[in-house]
Design an enzyme around this catalytic site. Structure first.
Site, mmCIF file in Angstrom:
data_model
loop_
_atom_site.group_PDB
_atom_site.id
_atom_site.type_symbol
_atom_site.label_atom_id
_atom_site.label_comp_id
_atom_site.label_asym_id
_atom_site.label_seq_id
_atom_site.Cartn_x
_atom_site.Cartn_y
_atom_site.Cartn_z
ATOM 1 N N HIS A 158 0.801 -1.231 0.000
ATOM 2 C CA HIS A 158 0.000 0.000 0.000
ATOM 3 C C HIS A 158 0.831 1.278 0.000
ATOM 4 O O HIS A 158 0.304 2.352 -0.281
ATOM 5 C CB HIS A 158 -0.958 0.011 1.195
ATOM 6 C CG HIS A 158 -0.284 0.126 2.537
ATOM 7 N ND1 HIS A 158 0.107 -0.970 3.270
ATOM 8 C CD2 HIS A 158 0.057 1.209 3.277
ATOM 9 C CE1 HIS A 158 0.656 -0.567 4.403
ATOM 10 N NE2 HIS A 158 0.644 0.760 4.433
ATOM 11 N N HIS A 182 5.896 9.278 13.115
ATOM 12 C CA HIS A 182 5.039 8.247 13.702
ATOM 13 C C HIS A 182 5.913 7.060 14.063
ATOM 14 O O HIS A 182 7.011 6.908 13.532
ATOM 15 C CB HIS A 182 3.889 7.848 12.773
ATOM 16 C CG HIS A 182 4.273 7.195 11.488
ATOM 17 N ND1 HIS A 182 5.003 7.830 10.493
ATOM 18 C CD2 HIS A 182 4.025 5.944 11.014
ATOM 19 C CE1 HIS A 182 5.157 7.011 9.472
ATOM 20 N NE2 HIS A 182 4.602 5.863 9.760
#
Length: 280
Positions: free
Chosen positions: A110, A172
């Protein structure tokens, strides 16, 4: 440069579960700009989440044939990869002393699929040349080396109408990627069970990192100009300041250098996914 457009974006922006906020709106504005630009070629700097490259993890690789895995509700099918152009790029990079790998075939996850679909409508709408940048399996390249690669790619395609894309999150942290790389290939079911277990252990042990937005702001300021002075400091203590997911911005750095223009931030949301969209 009217024959170049650069777009960098986080992936997973348009998932049904993703927030409906400024970043989701911005990917629509970026898609409109791409449509108006109408590139003849898309050079996509993307990464992987330990799905595509398993027994061998190259630092950089040009992909000559690519399919989409369809993970995380991503697209499936085949990319329209101009393989001969990819071979010529590999030869040029080697001639300019880049130890680039050639991936004759890769099933991309993805990190490529979502952003390609978000910007182009489908993964085969335009010729797409994927350039893999390892961001999930340390050691990674430096930000300066990613920029050097991107700059040479931009020079190689200087006479073409090119859209440069970088895809990945900003600050992140992914507890699963703290685990050493083993090269083991997992099914999606096995992967999700493993991720759930790793995340639960991190929460119970209190090792979830609390990040601050300073790294994001420094990085966005860097790609917002043309100076390379910031490239060495942005990677210092990367995991502590930006989390291990911040390495995905190596793809943005390569795309920024390939386009050779300052990038403008369309939207930035500081959260656990490091979401932003920038465009030249």
């Amino acid at each position: 440069m009217k024959n170049r457009l650069t777009v960098c974006a986080s992936h997973l922006i348009t998932l049904p579960s993703a927030p409906f906020g400024p970043v989701r709106e911005a990917i629509g504005a970026a898609r409109d700009a791409v449509t108006a630009f109408d590139p003849e070629l898309v050079v996509f700097f993307g990464t992987d989440h330990r799905r595509a490259f398993r027994s061998v993890v190259p630092t950089f690789a040009v992909v000559l044939e690519a399919t989409a895995q369809g993970d995380v509700a991503g697209p499936v099918g085949s990319y329209d990869v101009p393989s001969e152009l990819g071979r010529a790029l590999v030869a040029d990079l080697v001639a300019h002393e880049f130890d680039i790998a050639t991936a004759y075939s890769a099933a991309l996850d993805h990190a490529f699929g979502h952003t390609t679909r978000d910007l182009l409508g489908s993964i085969d709408a335009k010729p797409v040349l994927p350039i893999f940048v390892n961001c999930a399996s340390p050691p990674h390249a430096t930000f300066r080396r990613a920029a050097s690669l991107g700059r040479r790619v931009g020079e190689f395609f200087a006479d073409r109408r090119v859209l440069y894309v970088g895809s990945g999150g900003l600050a992140h942290d992914l507890p699963g990627f703290r685990e050493p790389e083993t090269g083991v290939a997992l099914t999606e079911e096995e992967r999700q069970a493993w991720i759930k277990d790793v995340n639960e252990r991190a929460r119970s042990e209190g090792t979830i990192r609390e990040l601050v937005r300073t790294w994001d702001e420094t990085f966005l300021a860097g790609v917002g100009g043309t100076s390379w002075e910031w490239l060495d400091s942005i990677g210092a203590d990367l995991v502590e300041r930006g989390g291990n997911g911040a390495a995905e911005c190596l793809t943005w750095t390569a795309a920024w250098a390939a386009g050779g223009q300052p990038l403008r931030t369309l939207a930035h949301e500081f959260d656990t996914s490091g979401r932003a969209v920038v465009i030249s």
